[in-house]
Motif scaffolding. Structure first.
Motif, short mmCIF file in Angstrom:
data_model
loop_
_atom_site.label_atom_id
_atom_site.label_comp_id
_atom_site.label_asym_id
_atom_site.label_seq_id
_atom_site.Cartn_x
_atom_site.Cartn_y
_atom_site.Cartn_z
N LEU A 84 -5.70 23.50 -1.49
CA LEU A 84 -6.48 24.70 -1.80
C LEU A 84 -5.63 25.96 -1.63
N ARG B 65 -3.77 26.92 -4.65
CA ARG B 65 -4.61 27.49 -5.72
C ARG B 65 -5.20 28.84 -5.36
N PHE C 282 -6.15 32.38 -7.51
CA PHE C 282 -7.51 32.91 -7.43
C PHE C 282 -7.48 34.41 -7.11
N ASN D 123 -14.86 29.00 -11.45
CA ASN D 123 -13.70 28.09 -11.49
C ASN D 123 -13.27 27.70 -10.08
N TRP D 124 -13.35 28.63 -9.15
CA TRP D 124 -12.99 28.33 -7.76
C TRP D 124 -13.93 27.28 -7.17
N GLN E 177 -15.49 24.96 -8.74
CA GLN E 177 -15.12 23.66 -9.31
C GLN E 177 -13.81 23.16 -8.72
N THR E 178 -12.90 24.07 -8.45
CA THR E 178 -11.62 23.69 -7.82
C THR E 178 -11.85 23.04 -6.47
N ASP F 287 -13.07 19.51 -7.04
CA ASP F 287 -12.00 18.63 -7.54
C ASP F 287 -11.01 18.27 -6.43
N VAL F 288 -10.59 19.25 -5.66
CA VAL F 288 -9.62 19.00 -4.59
C VAL F 288 -10.24 18.13 -3.51
N ARG G 252 -22.17 22.50 -5.02
CA ARG G 252 -21.67 23.29 -6.14
C ARG G 252 -22.82 23.99 -6.86
#
Length: 538
Positions: A464, A467, A471, A487-488, A490-491, A494-495, A532
């Motif tokens: 994180l 990324r 951000f 997007n964050w 979702q990041t 995913d991570v 989310r």
């Protein structure tokens, strides 16, 4: 009688720097300041030495320029270098006070102890000064006395430090002195906090940005002592265990938390710290508790330190704002809002960051793609144990330093990241915490699962962090912030899924383990997607 050795920090090289051509060098204080515009940065294997040297140089420049407002600092930044005449005037007045081995006024030490104070008293007499201590006391990373030895295999009495290394160690004490046992108090900021130091395009800009206008200095600083400094103290004595009720800002940067006196020896040897040959070395020193700030003064609002207010309990004198300090397993970027952005009931960013934001409002630095800050600290148990140091850089687009809306997005992003970590940990614990029974998993299984979980969380924060920088940069466009926030979110999902699956692969492939893995992954996915939706208000 043989004249005592000398080593003057004003004229003798000891500060490690990187030149603009990326070459390493060692310079004196005078040359460092005179050629700061030709130097890229301070450099040392120990970030504590960098932090201590930075504060010493900032104190000297603060005394020379005495900026009355940020306009003076802005003008200096436009000039592009420090004034040679002003540096010369300071050197003419105070250079003699920077001698490490001065008989009466040694730099950053007490002058009421003779250079031969290490010698044993005659039989039947008591020692006039405290027992000599190994010179390794100067460095937090060097084991000494009861501190554990890790990779250093030198006994206390075998340490031999050259004058340059002694100077580097001395400058770390005012900022990083921690509690060292019964009755030994930390320095002016208490348990060492995270120091946030501005970083410019060269060393001149770095130090100029570290000049602090009066409105950004500690509110508890005594205005009657605004010109007092370690090099003006008369007499040049550090009293033992002395409670101080008034401190000026200049004094705070070189606060004498320890009463010290180096005992030099003249002989050819090698420095056990840097490995260089030296004709003068120090093996022992006076090292006792020195000055400490009275509780009646209140919190010392160091301009290079961020503060947070404890949450969830009633406020009292003891529950007031506290410095942001290093925490185990917590990377500095996770304190982003506390260190760079936040100014509300929850916390206050360092005053030097507030001042940089004001300079940006005036058009200084506003054209930069990013403004950098170097964060330096040591993690302790609040007492005598020192675990690790930290040295990390944070960058922020200039516009975000003055944008409260962006701070809200970043604060929410960090909160979501913490919730993601909580889901990972609790989902893992639910399915892979061994039961302590005769027929259950063994103790070795318990240790193995714990290691897998800790590695999973560490990988989550590491990925994180990579990324997070993007951000921050994406938030510069106010029109795209809602999309960046989505997007964050979702990041994070995913991570988290990536790290959880990697951890499950280390559990094993027996039938019972496979079943637990499937159930654990299903629960983790379900909870992450539910969270989310909550973040995105879907």
């Amino acid at each position: 009688m043989t004249a005592p050795p000398t080593f003057n920090l004003w004229t003798d090289p000891w500060i490690r720097v990187i030149r603009n051509d990326r070459r390493d060098a060692e310079v004196s204080i005078r040359d460092c300041l005179a050629h700061a515009h030709e130097l890229a940065a301070l450099s040392d294997p120990s970030p504590l030495v960098v932090g201590g040297t930075h504060r010493l140089l900032a104190a000297i420049l603060q005394a020379i320029y005495q900026p009355k407002d940020i306009g003076k600092i802005a003008n200096l930044l436009c000039v592009g270098q420090f004034d040679d005449n002003w540096l010369q005037q300071f050197g003419n007045a105070y250079a003699q006070r920077f001698d490490l081995f001065h008989p009466k006024a040694p730099f950053l030490q007490t002058g009421d102890v003779p250079l031969d104070g290490w010698q044993k008293p005659a039989k039947g007499q008591q020692r006039a000064w405290g027992d000599p201590q190994p010179v390794a006391r100067l460095f937090a990373e060097v084991p000494v006395a009861t501190e554990r030895t890790h990779f250093h295999h030198v006994t206390d009495e075998d340490h031999r430090l050259c004058p340059a290394c002694c100077a580097r160690g001395l400058v770390t004490v005012p900022a990083f002195a921690s509690s060292g046992g019964a009755g030994i108090r930390p320095s002016i900021n208490g348990v060492p906090p995270i120091y946030v130091l501005p970083v410019g395009d060269n060393l001149f800009e770095t130090l100029a940005l570290s000049l602090i206008a009066p409105e950004f200095q500690p509110r508890t600083a005594d205005p009657q002592r605004c010109t007092e400094a370690i090099w003006t103290a008369t007499p040049p004595v550090v009293k033992k265990d002395d409670k101080v009720a008034a401190v000026g800002y200049l004094e705070s940067l070189t606060f004498p938390a320890r009463r010290m006196r180096l005992y030099p020896h003249v002989d050819q040897t090698f420095c056990t710290y840097c490995g260089r040959p030296t004709a003068v070395y120090v093996a022992d020193m006076l090292f006792e508790k020195g000055h400490w700030l009275s509780e009646d003064v209140g919190i010392w609002e160091d301009p290079f330190v961020a503060f947070r207010t404890p949450q969830g309990r009633s406020m009292s004198r003891d529950d007031g704002p506290r410095p942001v300090r290093p925490e185990e397993g917590k990377a500095v970027w996770r304190e982003y809002t506390n260190l760079l952005l936040e100014e509300d009931d929850a916390g206050v960013r360092p005053r030097v960051v507030q001042q940089v934001a004001r300079l940006i409002d005036r058009g200084i630095l506003a054209d930069r793609q990013s403004v950098r800050f170097r964060c330096i600290g040591i993690r302790t148990d609040g007492k005598a144990k020192i675990f690790e140091w930290l040295d990390e850089a944070l960058e922020v687009p200039p516009s975000l330093l003055t944008d409260l809306d962006a701070a809200g997005y970043i604060n929410e992003a960090l909160r979501q990241a913490n919730e993601g970590a909580f889901i990972l940990q609790t989902a893992f614990n639910r399915h892979f915490r061994p039961e302590r029974s005769q027929n259950g998993p063994t103790k070795q299984d318990f240790v193995r699962f714990k290691s897998v979980r800790e590695r999973m969380i560490a990988d989550y924060w590491r990925l994180l962090g990579l990324r997070f920088r993007q951000f921050i940069n994406d938030l510069r466009d106010p029109q795209q912030r809602d999309s960046v926030a989505r997007n964050w979110a979702q990041t994070i999902v995913d991570v988290a899924q990536q790290c959880f699956k990697a951890a499950l692969e280390q559990i094993g492939d027996r039938a019972d383990a496979l079943r637990a893995r499937v159930e654990a992954e299903s629960e983790c996915d379900r909870r992450l997607y539910t969270k989310r939706k909550e973040w995105l208000h879907e």
